[in-house]
Design an enzyme around this catalytic site. Structure first.
Site, PDB file in Angstrom:
ATOM      1  N   THR A  27     -59.908 -67.828   6.679  1.00 39.07           N
ATOM      2  CA  THR A  27     -61.172 -68.476   7.081  1.00 39.07           C
ATOM      3  C   THR A  27     -61.587 -69.538   6.066  1.00 39.07           C
ATOM      4  OG1 THR A  27     -61.933 -66.369   8.003  1.00 39.07           O
ATOM      5  CG2 THR A  27     -63.571 -68.105   7.786  1.00 39.07           C
ATOM      6  N   HIS A  54     -62.088 -59.776  14.331  1.00 39.04           N
ATOM      7  CA  HIS A  54     -61.289 -59.791  13.099  1.00 39.04           C
ATOM      8  C   HIS A  54     -60.325 -58.617  13.106  1.00 39.04           C
ATOM      9  CE1 HIS A  54     -60.222 -59.719   8.865  1.00 39.04           C
ATOM     10  NE2 HIS A  54     -60.811 -60.887   8.707  1.00 39.04           N
ATOM     11  N   GLU A 111     -63.722 -66.591  14.841  1.00 35.64           N
ATOM     12  CA  GLU A 111     -62.755 -65.781  14.116  1.00 35.64           C
ATOM     13  C   GLU A 111     -61.503 -65.473  14.952  1.00 35.64           C
ATOM     14  OE1 GLU A 111     -62.744 -64.739  10.844  1.00 35.64           O
ATOM     15  OE2 GLU A 111     -60.774 -63.952  11.370  1.00 35.64           O
ATOM     16  N   ASP A 145     -60.493 -70.386  13.769  1.00 39.71           N
ATOM     17  CA  ASP A 145     -60.235 -70.606  12.343  1.00 39.71           C
ATOM     18  C   ASP A 145     -58.760 -70.464  11.958  1.00 39.71           C
ATOM     19  OD1 ASP A 145     -60.226 -67.789  12.550  1.00 39.71           O
ATOM     20  OD2 ASP A 145     -61.495 -67.466  10.775  1.00 39.71           O
ATOM     21  N   HIS A 146     -58.043 -69.532  12.606  1.00 39.40           N
ATOM     22  CA  HIS A 146     -56.622 -69.294  12.289  1.00 39.40           C
ATOM     23  C   HIS A 146     -56.098 -68.289  13.288  1.00 39.40           C
ATOM     24  CE1 HIS A 146     -58.097 -65.562  10.611  1.00 39.40           C
ATOM     25  NE2 HIS A 146     -58.966 -66.264   9.885  1.00 39.40           N
TER      26      HIS A 146
HETATM   27  C1  GP9 Z   1     -64.967 -63.130   5.665  1.00 38.30           C
HETATM   28  C2  GP9 Z   1     -64.597 -63.679   6.983  1.00 38.30           C
HETATM   29  C3  GP9 Z   1     -63.200 -63.275   7.394  1.00 38.30           C
HETATM   30  O1  GP9 Z   1     -66.245 -63.484   5.258  1.00 38.30           O
HETATM   31  O2  GP9 Z   1     -64.763 -65.066   6.957  1.00 38.30           O
HETATM   32  O3  GP9 Z   1     -62.237 -63.833   6.568  1.00 38.30           O
HETATM   33  P1  GP9 Z   1     -60.681 -63.832   6.926  1.00 38.30           P
HETATM   34  O4  GP9 Z   1     -60.139 -62.475   6.622  1.00 38.30           O
HETATM   35  O5  GP9 Z   1     -60.565 -64.135   8.386  1.00 38.30           O
HETATM   36  O6  GP9 Z   1     -60.098 -64.895   6.078  1.00 38.30           O
HETATM   37 MN    MN Z   2     -61.016 -65.657   9.721  1.00 37.81          MN
END
Ligand code: GP9
Ligand code: MN
Length: 411
Positions: A82, A197, A38, A256-257
């Site tokens: 994500t 996150h 994340e 992921d980003h």
């Molecule tokens: C939610 C998690 C986070 O299940 O994958 O999502 P994001 O906010 O990073 O897109």
């Molecule tokens: Mn994410």
């Protein structure tokens, strides 16, 4: 929109690679353990905060002889965050310019990696401690061919072991082990972490390093949570070794980003010791780490290949020795030298080994220098291809074009 035959022709001529990489089949029959990390950006790798390493475990992994680390690997996500990164990884198609394709086009026909792996005898599953309907995953995962989703209900979640969005990563990996050990091999298991996150909350007792000091609490908090994720992944590696899973697997870790948006550019320029974050710097900050760890391989190195999440599906299938010649996709195998030579961000920006194109300007890839019109011409030549590629991918999704093709698999 375009018809599938013209897209297929374009992909065959412009995207698909000739021959196979030397690593084709090197991980044949092995488990694939994929960690979607994340919000981690590449700028933390090898970096320090308050004199402390941010990611000591991942830094050692960069140097590990069994690891390929990609330093010029870009996320290509948009609003679906994500879920966009999952979509890119599984399909080697682009997510949409607006919204989340997981919500808007979950009923389409896809030819996703879990489905392909399933046809090759793999068991495919996702581990993620969130509600199963978040991002419409309960609809999308079966459609992509995943056999099972260990969602939040598979975990013991309480006040003590959760923070922010839910279960803390260390608990997440630890509680996942009992399930992982029961899976029939070979498997493709994707683990999606959560603790790092936005807004990067962490209990004081879980902080191994101090926060940064700037006008951005977001950036300040980011470093301890990144460190927490680094420690979680280290624990997971040890658990995989203890369980005897490690040797039979390849382990992929991919950011992921971005985690820190351009709203925090002032603090970011302070941290990176730059006068300002230029449009060039902003693009370079869209790099996320990619580790491909092949236990026992011994030939790993740091790769500068210009690459992105669109490349994951062809790369993984090649490592596993799976032929996928009839498929339509927009990425390249990272280990095959015959690559298309550019990576496209979802907003139309692009990166080549020589140039970075962003907001109608071109920059020298290495120096970050803004190019004048004459020098930029060779860079602008990619624009047409880039837009063509994005619109072909969009056409496939908007028109649900794969419903017209039989890729030769049994359903
Ligand atoms: C939610 C998690 C986070 O299940 O994958 O999502 P994001 O906010 O990073 O897109
Ligand atoms: Mn994410």
């Amino acid at each position: 929109g375009s018809e599938l035959p013209s897209i297929d022709e374009y992909v065959n001529n412009e995207i698909k690679q000739n021959g196979k990489s030397d690593l084709f089949g090197i991980a044949e029959g092995k488990n694939v353990i994929f960690i979607s990390a994340e919000s981690i950006q590449s700028f933390v790798i090898g970096n320090t905060v308050n004199g402390q390493e941010v990611t000591p475990f991942l830094n050692r992994l960069v140097e590990d002889e069994d690891t390929y680390y990609f330093e010029n690997f870009y996320h290509q996500t948009e609003q679906g965050k994500t879920s966009d990164s999952e979509f890119l990884t599984e399909n080697s198609l682009y997510p949409l310019p607006r919204g989340a394709v997981f919500y808007t086009h979950a009923q389409n026909d896809y030819r996703a990696m879990p489905e392909i792996l399933g046809n090759e005898g793999y068991y495919t599953t996702v581990f993620h401690a969130n509600n199963d309907s978040f991002y419409n995953r309960d609809q999308m995962y079966p459609n992509l061919g995943f056999d099972y989703y260990y969602d939040q209900d598979a975990y013991e979640v309480n006040e003590n072991n959760s923070i922010g969005w839910g279960l803390k990563d260390k608990q997440f990996f630890e509680q996942s082990m009992k399930y992982l050990q029961t899976l029939e091999e070979p498997y493709y298991a994707k683990f999606i972490t959560l603790t790092n996150h936005f807004p990067f909350e962490l209990d004081v007792k879980d902080r191994s390093i101090d926060r940064y000091d700037s006008n951005s609490n977001t950036l300040n908090n980011y470093f301890p949570t990144v460190r927490y994720m680094d420690e979680s992944i280290e624990l997971f590696f040890n658990q995989l070794k203890d369980a005897g899973i490690y040797e039979d697997s390849i382990i992929i870790i991919m950011g992921d980003h971005y985690g820190i948006s351009s709203n925090h550019n002032k603090a970011m320029s302070q941290y990176l010791d730059k006068e300002e974050i230029t449009p060039y710097d902003h693009v370079q900050l869209q790099r996320v780490p990619l580790f491909i760890h092949i236990p026992g391989h011994g030939e790993g190195e740091v790769k500068s290949t210009i690459s992105g999440q669109i490349d994951m599906k062809p790369t993984i299938l090649s490592l596993l020795g799976i032929e996928n010649d009839e498929d339509i996709y927009f990425g390249n195998d990272l280990f095959n030298e015959d690559r298309k030579g550019y990576v496209i961000l979802r907003n139309g920006d692009y990166i080549t080994k020589d140039y970075i194109y962003t907001s109608d300007n071109c920059y020298n890839f290495t120096t970050g220098e803004l190019l004048d019109e004459t020098d930029a011409n060779a860079c602008f030549e990619f624009t047409e291809k880039v837009n063509q590629e994005l619109s072909y991918s969009d056409d496939i999704i908007y028109g649900d074009l794969f419903r017209f093709v039989d890729f030769g698999e049994e359903k």
